[in-house]
Motif scaffolding. Structure first.
Motif, mmCIF file in Angstrom:
data_model
loop_
_atom_site.group_PDB
_atom_site.id
_atom_site.type_symbol
_atom_site.label_atom_id
_atom_site.label_comp_id
_atom_site.label_asym_id
_atom_site.label_seq_id
_atom_site.Cartn_x
_atom_site.Cartn_y
_atom_site.Cartn_z
ATOM 1 N N PRO A 7 0.909 -1.231 -0.046
ATOM 2 C CA PRO A 7 -0.109 0.019 0.188
ATOM 3 C C PRO A 7 0.884 1.355 -0.080
ATOM 4 O O PRO A 7 1.897 1.304 0.791
ATOM 5 N N PHE A 8 0.462 2.317 -0.858
ATOM 6 C CA PHE A 8 1.208 3.508 -0.941
ATOM 7 C C PHE A 8 0.865 4.398 0.087
ATOM 8 O O PHE A 8 -0.400 4.706 0.490
ATOM 9 N N THR A 9 1.903 4.853 0.997
ATOM 10 C CA THR A 9 1.624 5.920 2.256
ATOM 11 C C THR A 9 2.512 6.836 2.136
ATOM 12 O O THR A 9 3.549 6.835 1.611
ATOM 13 N N GLU A 10 2.237 7.764 2.814
ATOM 14 C CA GLU A 10 3.074 9.167 3.070
ATOM 15 C C GLU A 10 3.024 9.348 4.410
ATOM 16 O O GLU A 10 1.992 9.460 5.342
ATOM 17 N N PRO A 11 4.279 10.080 4.934
ATOM 18 C CA PRO A 11 4.234 10.428 6.691
ATOM 19 C C PRO A 11 3.490 11.861 6.649
ATOM 20 O O PRO A 11 3.486 12.547 5.563
ATOM 21 N N LEU A 12 2.382 11.981 7.716
ATOM 22 C CA LEU A 12 1.805 13.259 7.840
ATOM 23 C C LEU A 12 2.368 13.953 8.789
ATOM 24 O O LEU A 12 2.850 14.937 8.773
ATOM 25 N N VAL A 13 2.333 13.378 10.076
ATOM 26 C CA VAL A 13 2.763 14.207 11.395
ATOM 27 C C VAL A 13 3.153 12.995 12.229
ATOM 28 O O VAL A 13 2.229 12.073 12.536
ATOM 29 N N GLY A 14 3.914 13.097 13.193
ATOM 30 C CA GLY A 14 4.310 12.046 14.288
ATOM 31 C C GLY A 14 3.883 10.519 13.821
ATOM 32 O O GLY A 14 4.784 10.371 12.712
ATOM 33 N N GLU A 15 3.357 9.917 14.378
ATOM 34 C CA GLU A 15 3.036 8.450 13.904
ATOM 35 C C GLU A 15 1.910 8.410 12.835
ATOM 36 O O GLU A 15 1.602 7.257 12.458
ATOM 37 N N LEU A 16 1.299 9.467 12.528
ATOM 38 C CA LEU A 16 0.137 9.330 11.477
ATOM 39 C C LEU A 16 0.884 9.249 10.008
ATOM 40 O O LEU A 16 1.663 10.033 9.629
ATOM 41 N N LEU A 17 0.242 8.408 9.263
ATOM 42 C CA LEU A 17 0.245 8.173 8.058
ATOM 43 C C LEU A 17 -0.753 8.693 7.196
ATOM 44 O O LEU A 17 -1.923 8.478 7.509
ATOM 45 N N ILE A 18 -0.435 9.155 5.953
ATOM 46 C CA ILE A 18 -1.845 9.340 5.114
ATOM 47 C C ILE A 18 -1.585 7.801 4.318
ATOM 48 O O ILE A 18 -0.658 7.472 3.737
ATOM 49 N N THR A 19 -2.577 7.179 4.221
ATOM 50 C CA THR A 19 -3.133 5.881 3.612
ATOM 51 C C THR A 19 -4.127 6.169 2.702
ATOM 52 O O THR A 19 -5.060 6.660 2.872
ATOM 53 N N TYR A 20 -3.943 6.136 1.301
ATOM 54 C CA TYR A 20 -4.492 6.185 0.286
ATOM 55 C C TYR A 20 -5.587 5.009 -0.120
ATOM 56 O O TYR A 20 -5.002 3.840 0.003
ATOM 57 N N ALA A 21 -6.733 5.090 -0.429
ATOM 58 C CA ALA A 21 -7.762 4.028 -0.657
ATOM 59 C C ALA A 21 -8.539 4.474 -1.808
ATOM 60 O O ALA A 21 -9.128 5.358 -1.827
ATOM 61 N N PHE A 22 -9.245 3.212 -2.452
ATOM 62 C CA PHE A 22 -10.369 3.300 -3.332
ATOM 63 C C PHE A 22 -11.522 3.025 -2.390
ATOM 64 O O PHE A 22 -11.465 1.912 -1.674
ATOM 65 N N ASP A 23 -12.738 3.737 -2.344
ATOM 66 C CA ASP A 23 -13.637 3.683 -1.614
ATOM 67 C C ASP A 23 -14.764 2.740 -2.372
ATOM 68 O O ASP A 23 -15.523 3.421 -2.991
ATOM 69 N N LEU A 24 -14.801 1.707 -2.109
ATOM 70 C CA LEU A 24 -15.599 0.783 -3.075
ATOM 71 C C LEU A 24 -17.027 0.712 -2.098
ATOM 72 O O LEU A 24 -17.078 0.853 -0.838
ATOM 73 N N PRO A 25 -18.078 0.016 -2.717
ATOM 74 C CA PRO A 25 -19.351 -0.041 -2.108
ATOM 75 C C PRO A 25 -19.333 -0.653 -0.823
ATOM 76 O O PRO A 25 -19.884 -0.424 0.104
ATOM 77 N N ASP A 26 -18.461 -1.946 -0.629
ATOM 78 C CA ASP A 26 -18.469 -2.479 0.543
ATOM 79 C C ASP A 26 -16.979 -2.577 1.355
ATOM 80 O O ASP A 26 -17.136 -3.021 2.417
ATOM 81 N N THR A 27 -16.149 -2.007 0.854
ATOM 82 C CA THR A 27 -14.762 -1.878 1.670
ATOM 83 C C THR A 27 -14.020 -0.910 1.037
ATOM 84 O O THR A 27 -14.334 -0.147 -0.074
ATOM 85 N N PHE A 28 -12.717 -0.337 1.672
ATOM 86 C CA PHE A 28 -11.579 0.345 1.181
ATOM 87 C C PHE A 28 -10.768 -0.623 0.707
ATOM 88 O O PHE A 28 -10.531 -1.387 1.414
ATOM 89 N N GLN A 29 -10.450 -0.317 -0.495
ATOM 90 C CA GLN A 29 -9.140 -1.017 -1.060
ATOM 91 C C GLN A 29 -7.814 -0.197 -1.162
ATOM 92 O O GLN A 29 -7.947 0.797 -1.722
ATOM 93 N N MET A 30 -6.723 -0.612 -0.357
ATOM 94 C CA MET A 30 -5.568 0.323 -0.492
ATOM 95 C C MET A 30 -5.087 0.601 -1.773
ATOM 96 O O MET A 30 -5.067 -0.367 -2.427
ATOM 97 N N VAL A 31 -4.740 1.694 -1.895
ATOM 98 C CA VAL A 31 -4.070 2.151 -3.198
ATOM 99 C C VAL A 31 -2.402 1.534 -3.259
ATOM 100 O O VAL A 31 -1.765 1.769 -2.361
ATOM 101 N N ARG A 32 -2.113 0.850 -4.134
ATOM 102 C CA ARG A 32 -0.736 0.278 -4.320
ATOM 103 C C ARG A 32 0.123 1.128 -5.505
ATOM 104 O O ARG A 32 -0.654 1.631 -6.291
#
Length: 160
Positions: A7-32
């Motif tokens: 999964p593609f992530t970026e640091p935001l601040v401290g221990e928080l990461l930005i995690t990108y996802a596709f918001d599908l009807p029944d789930t979030f699918q992490m962006v790779r």
């Protein structure tokens, strides 16, 4: 697992990461990384695109409550994403000087006060963050507090 499948992530601040996802009807699918190649988006453009998509879904955001603690609200399980709305924080910073302090204990909870609060805003946020972390929740984020300075987030107080 190859680098393209992580999964593609970026640091935001401290221990928080930005995690990108596709918001599908029944789930979030992490962006790779492989997904970025497939949809022809370069990593440096992803955050801007994601924030535009978020705004089209939930709008500009708002807040609830009364000083000294406000709660930032986007809805639909996206409240923590409000940290990416630079214009929201600029506007709030102009109205609530000198520095904004936030707690983000859960994906659905962003608590806000100011360093100038004389009514116990920091103490209230600390207590509320700890209360959220007392429950075992898969969507819990951090007990750290963050401050907005010069258009970006910094760690204000590391949880002990």
């Amino acid at each position: 697992m190859s680098d393209d499948d992580i999964p593609f992530t970026e640091p935001l601040v401290g221990e928080l990461l930005i995690t990108y996802a596709f918001d599908l009807p029944d789930t979030f699918q992490m962006v790779r990384r492989a997904d970025l190649t497939e949809i022809n988006v370069i990593p440096s453009e992803l955050r801007k695109l994601a924030v535009e998509n978020l705004r089209s879904r939930v709008g500009q955001g708002g807040y609830q409550g009364d000083p000294p603690v406000l709660r930032i609200v986007l809805g639909d399980n996206y409240d923590a994403c409000a940290l990416l709305y630079d214009d929201l924080w600029t506007m709030l910073g102009d109205k609530i000087p000198p520095n904004l302090i936030v707690g983000v204990p859960h994906r659905d909870v962003v608590l806000l006060t100011t360093t100038a609060s004389t009514n116990g805003g920091l103490e209230q946020i600390r207590a509320m963050v700890n209360e959220f972390h007392a429950t075992d929740d898969v969507h819990g984020l951090t007990r750290d507090l963050f401050v907005r300075r010069d258009g970006r987030w910094e760690v204000f107080e590391k949880a002990s």
